[in-house]
Design a protein around this motif. Sequence first.
Motif, short mmCIF file in Angstrom:
data_model
loop_
_atom_site.label_atom_id
_atom_site.label_comp_id
_atom_site.label_asym_id
_atom_site.label_seq_id
_atom_site.Cartn_x
_atom_site.Cartn_y
_atom_site.Cartn_z
N ALA A 94 6.58 9.62 6.00
CA ALA A 94 5.94 8.55 5.52
C ALA A 94 6.85 6.99 5.85
O ALA A 94 6.22 6.00 6.30
N GLU A 95 8.38 7.35 5.77
CA GLU A 95 8.94 5.98 6.12
C GLU A 95 8.91 5.58 7.61
O GLU A 95 8.98 4.55 7.82
N GLU A 96 8.82 6.71 8.36
CA GLU A 96 8.59 6.31 9.87
C GLU A 96 7.19 5.58 10.24
O GLU A 96 7.16 4.60 10.86
N ALA A 97 6.25 5.96 9.41
CA ALA A 97 4.93 5.33 9.46
C ALA A 97 4.91 4.02 9.13
O ALA A 97 4.45 3.10 9.50
N ARG A 98 5.85 3.73 7.87
CA ARG A 98 6.01 2.36 7.44
C ARG A 98 6.74 1.58 8.32
O ARG A 98 6.59 0.33 8.79
N ALA A 150 -8.31 5.29 15.89
CA ALA A 150 -7.45 6.69 16.11
C ALA A 150 -6.60 6.64 15.03
O ALA A 150 -6.60 5.74 14.25
N TYR A 151 -6.27 8.07 14.84
CA TYR A 151 -5.14 8.54 13.67
C TYR A 151 -3.84 8.92 14.45
O TYR A 151 -3.95 9.73 15.16
N VAL A 152 -2.86 8.40 13.89
CA VAL A 152 -1.47 8.94 14.58
C VAL A 152 -0.61 9.33 13.20
O VAL A 152 -0.48 8.68 12.18
N LEU A 169 0.96 -1.28 -0.22
CA LEU A 169 0.00 0.07 -0.31
C LEU A 169 1.05 1.35 0.00
O LEU A 169 2.12 1.25 0.54
N GLU A 170 0.45 2.46 -0.43
CA GLU A 170 0.83 3.84 -0.56
C GLU A 170 0.88 4.22 0.93
O GLU A 170 0.00 4.60 1.49
N TYR A 171 2.28 4.71 1.32
CA TYR A 171 2.11 5.17 2.81
C TYR A 171 2.27 6.45 2.63
O TYR A 171 2.85 7.21 1.90
N THR A 172 1.48 7.39 3.66
CA THR A 172 1.79 8.84 4.05
C THR A 172 2.31 8.87 5.54
O THR A 172 2.88 7.76 6.12
N THR A 181 -2.87 5.34 6.07
CA THR A 181 -4.15 5.87 5.52
C THR A 181 -3.69 7.56 5.05
O THR A 181 -2.44 7.75 5.01
N THR A 182 -4.77 8.46 4.79
CA THR A 182 -4.18 9.82 4.34
C THR A 182 -4.33 10.79 5.44
O THR A 182 -5.23 10.68 6.25
N ARG A 183 -3.62 12.17 5.16
CA ARG A 183 -3.85 13.05 6.06
C ARG A 183 -5.20 13.71 5.86
O ARG A 183 -5.94 14.12 6.72
#
Length: 240
Positions: free
Chosen positions: A202-206, A195-197, A147-150, A226-228
């Motif tokens: 984006a690399e840190e989210a991955r 919740a959204y974090v 999936l595409e990460y943000t 997910t997206t901003r």
Amino acid sequence: MYGSSRGGMMFGSGVGSKRQRMMQSNPSYLAVGTFPVVRLRGLPFNCADMDIFNFFTGLNIVDVLLVTKNGKFSGEAFVVFAGPMQVEIALQRDRQNMGRRYVEVFRCYKQDYYNAVAAEEGAASEYNLSPPPPARAQQRFCEKEKLEYTEVLKMRGLPYSANKPQIIEFFSGYKVIEGRVHVVCRPDGKATGEAYVEFETAEEARRAMAKDKMSIGPRYVELFPTTREEARRAEPRSRR
């Protein structure tokens, strides 16, 4: 197939899924004729769990299972309530509108719901929902990896008492932007378990996806990129 959320897929972990634990901790749900579930049909194709909570405002929802086919939301869902009397109230909302579409609300059998859960989680039997075979679990993990990460991850399955400090502690070791953690609530102020974090990159989210399926308290938590924009839309419904 069936999924707990549009575009998201869910599978068991450890001793079993959240729904398995819910069934085990509520043995009355297994009694013949008392399972408090309804089926919805005709939902908008952009429907999310929150829309169903809003549709049934005032009722105590235990579980929402959105049905997908070939990876796309089918417009159907199962909703489990806290008791049979709430089902009677829910049925009175048959043919009421969600957005521009009217929604059918009708009774269904507990077997239908269990079959949906089993299809979602790869279970082998009706009541003993087990994790899917390793190959299938690995396939789903790989799908998330593609999936595409943000910078934003969505959390699902949180304890309803979870707060921002607990979520920040959960992601200890990852670069969370503390002011961009949002615990989503229903219109009545009760937590939805989501919740959204937001992370610094984006690399840190991955990287933080390594926490997928790990537990906060007694519940394991699912993570989805997910997206901003989706996170911003959830802000007005977030716990302050």
